[in-house]
Every structure is written in structure tokens, then in C-alpha cells.
Design an enzyme around this catalytic site. Sequence first.
Site, short mmCIF file in Angstrom:
data_model
loop_
_atom_site.label_atom_id
_atom_site.label_comp_id
_atom_site.label_asym_id
_atom_site.label_seq_id
_atom_site.Cartn_x
_atom_site.Cartn_y
_atom_site.Cartn_z
N HIS A 172 -2.72 3.00 -5.60
CA HIS A 172 -3.63 1.93 -6.00
C HIS A 172 -5.05 2.40 -5.70
O HIS A 172 -5.24 3.40 -5.03
CB HIS A 172 -3.32 0.62 -5.25
CG HIS A 172 -3.48 0.74 -3.77
ND1 HIS A 172 -2.50 1.29 -2.96
CD2 HIS A 172 -4.51 0.46 -2.95
CE1 HIS A 172 -2.92 1.31 -1.71
NE2 HIS A 172 -4.15 0.81 -1.66
N ASP A 201 -15.38 10.82 -5.40
CA ASP A 201 -15.44 9.87 -6.52
C ASP A 201 -14.40 10.22 -7.59
O ASP A 201 -14.29 11.38 -8.02
CB ASP A 201 -16.85 9.87 -7.14
CG ASP A 201 -17.03 8.68 -8.08
OD1 ASP A 201 -16.36 7.64 -7.87
OD2 ASP A 201 -17.82 8.80 -9.03
N HIS A 202 -13.63 9.23 -7.99
CA HIS A 202 -12.54 9.39 -8.96
C HIS A 202 -11.50 10.41 -8.52
O HIS A 202 -10.92 11.12 -9.35
CB HIS A 202 -13.09 9.69 -10.36
CG HIS A 202 -13.73 8.47 -10.98
ND1 HIS A 202 -14.96 8.00 -10.57
CD2 HIS A 202 -13.28 7.61 -11.91
CE1 HIS A 202 -15.25 6.91 -11.23
NE2 HIS A 202 -14.23 6.64 -12.05
N HIS A 256 -9.47 1.70 -4.94
CA HIS A 256 -10.52 0.89 -4.31
C HIS A 256 -11.88 1.37 -4.80
O HIS A 256 -12.05 2.55 -5.11
CB HIS A 256 -10.51 1.05 -2.78
CG HIS A 256 -9.26 0.57 -2.14
ND1 HIS A 256 -8.95 -0.76 -2.00
CD2 HIS A 256 -8.22 1.24 -1.59
CE1 HIS A 256 -7.79 -0.89 -1.39
NE2 HIS A 256 -7.31 0.31 -1.13
N CYS A 260 0.83 -1.23 0.00
CA CYS A 260 0.00 0.00 0.00
C CYS A 260 0.86 1.26 0.00
O CYS A 260 0.32 2.37 -0.12
CB CYS A 260 -0.94 -0.01 1.19
SG CYS A 260 -1.99 -1.47 1.20
N GLU A 275 -13.70 -0.96 2.36
CA GLU A 275 -12.60 -0.61 1.45
C GLU A 275 -12.37 -1.72 0.43
O GLU A 275 -12.14 -1.45 -0.75
CB GLU A 275 -11.32 -0.39 2.26
CG GLU A 275 -10.12 0.00 1.43
CD GLU A 275 -8.84 -0.01 2.23
OE1 GLU A 275 -8.60 -0.99 2.96
OE2 GLU A 275 -8.08 0.96 2.11
#
Length: 142
Positions: free
Chosen positions: A40, A80-81, A42, A34, A123
Site C-alpha cells: 500500500h 519518491d515513487h 503513503h 499493512c 506517514e
Amino acid sequence: MKAYLSRRYHFSASHRLNTDAYDAARNREIYGKCNNPHGHGHNYTVQVTLSGQVDPATGMVCNLADLDLFAQKNLLAKFDHANLNTLDCFQNTVSTTENLTAEIYSIFQNFTAAHLERIHVEETSNNSFDYVGGASPAPGTR
Ligand SMILES: Nc1nc2c(c(=O)[nH]1)N=C([C@H](O)[C@H](O)COP(=O)(O)OP(=O)(O)OP(=O)(O)O)CN2
Ligand SMILES: [Zn+2]
């Protein structure tokens, strides 16, 4: 009559777990994959639980449509995004889901149509986190 209601929201975001409190080697040791510099992502699920008196006329604690509008404007538009690490709230705070859950709790405290009971964040299919507010107990009192 008091009742509880819960509603779920979904957003996708990226992050990287890293703390300025430690050097690069220690960060890799603590956060493992991580801490990958490329980050990365989710697909997060947020469950908001509210309580309140059921209005005898409407039969509702609060209107889910009002909650949806609030969530769209204050939760989804922000997260979001997004790359969580670029947001103001994670400039001095690691973007763990514990911290994300507390941040989302502070957002929904501003939804005044019902009492905020709990924020639950998933998550991954294995990891979920809950925050119910309140002050941390003083050291040694737990
Ligand atoms: N206490 C915490 N530990 C970890 C957090 C966190 O927010 N709080 N977050 C992570 C990661 O962000 C990570 O991406 C999740 O990894 P992992 O637990 O390995 O994910 P899964 O096991 O569910 O999925 P796999 O893809 O199968 O590994 C790590 N720790
Ligand atoms: Zn992660």
C-alpha cells in the site's frame, strides 16, 4: 546568534510491513492490513530541522537552496515513487516509519552546512514520527 530552521519535503512511496523474524500468520497478526502482500502507499511528509549560527553577512543559518539541492539528490531521488521494501536500507529492516525516519536522519547527517537537530516524518494525517539521533540507552538504564 543561534537559530533553528525547518523545511518540509514530500514524497510518495509504497511498502509492506513484514518481518522475516516471524511466520506469515504472526506477521498478519502483528501488522494487520499493512501486511497485505500487495502493499500500500503513503504520501510522506519529511520535516528537517537544522540549527546553527546566523551568518551576520547573509542573515542565514544555511541557504535553503543548498538544502533543497541536497534533499532532491539524496532524499527525493531515492524515495519518491519507490517501493521502500526494494531499497537496500530495507532489505534487513522493516519499512516502518520509525525505521524510515532513522534512515532519513542518517542521510541528512551528511548535510554539513548546519547541525541536524531532528527528522520528523508524517506517514498519514494521524501518524508522525521523530528521530533526534543518539545512541539507545543500555537496557535497564532508562
Ligand atoms: N509503530 C508503527 N505502527 C504502524 C506503522 C509504523 O510505521 N509504525 N505503520 C503502519 C502502516 O504503514 C499504515 O499504513 C498506517 O496505517 P493506519 O495507522 O491504520 O493509518 P491511519 O489510521 O492513519 O489511516 P486509515 O487509512 O484511516 O487507517 C501501521 N502501524
Ligand atoms: Zn503503511
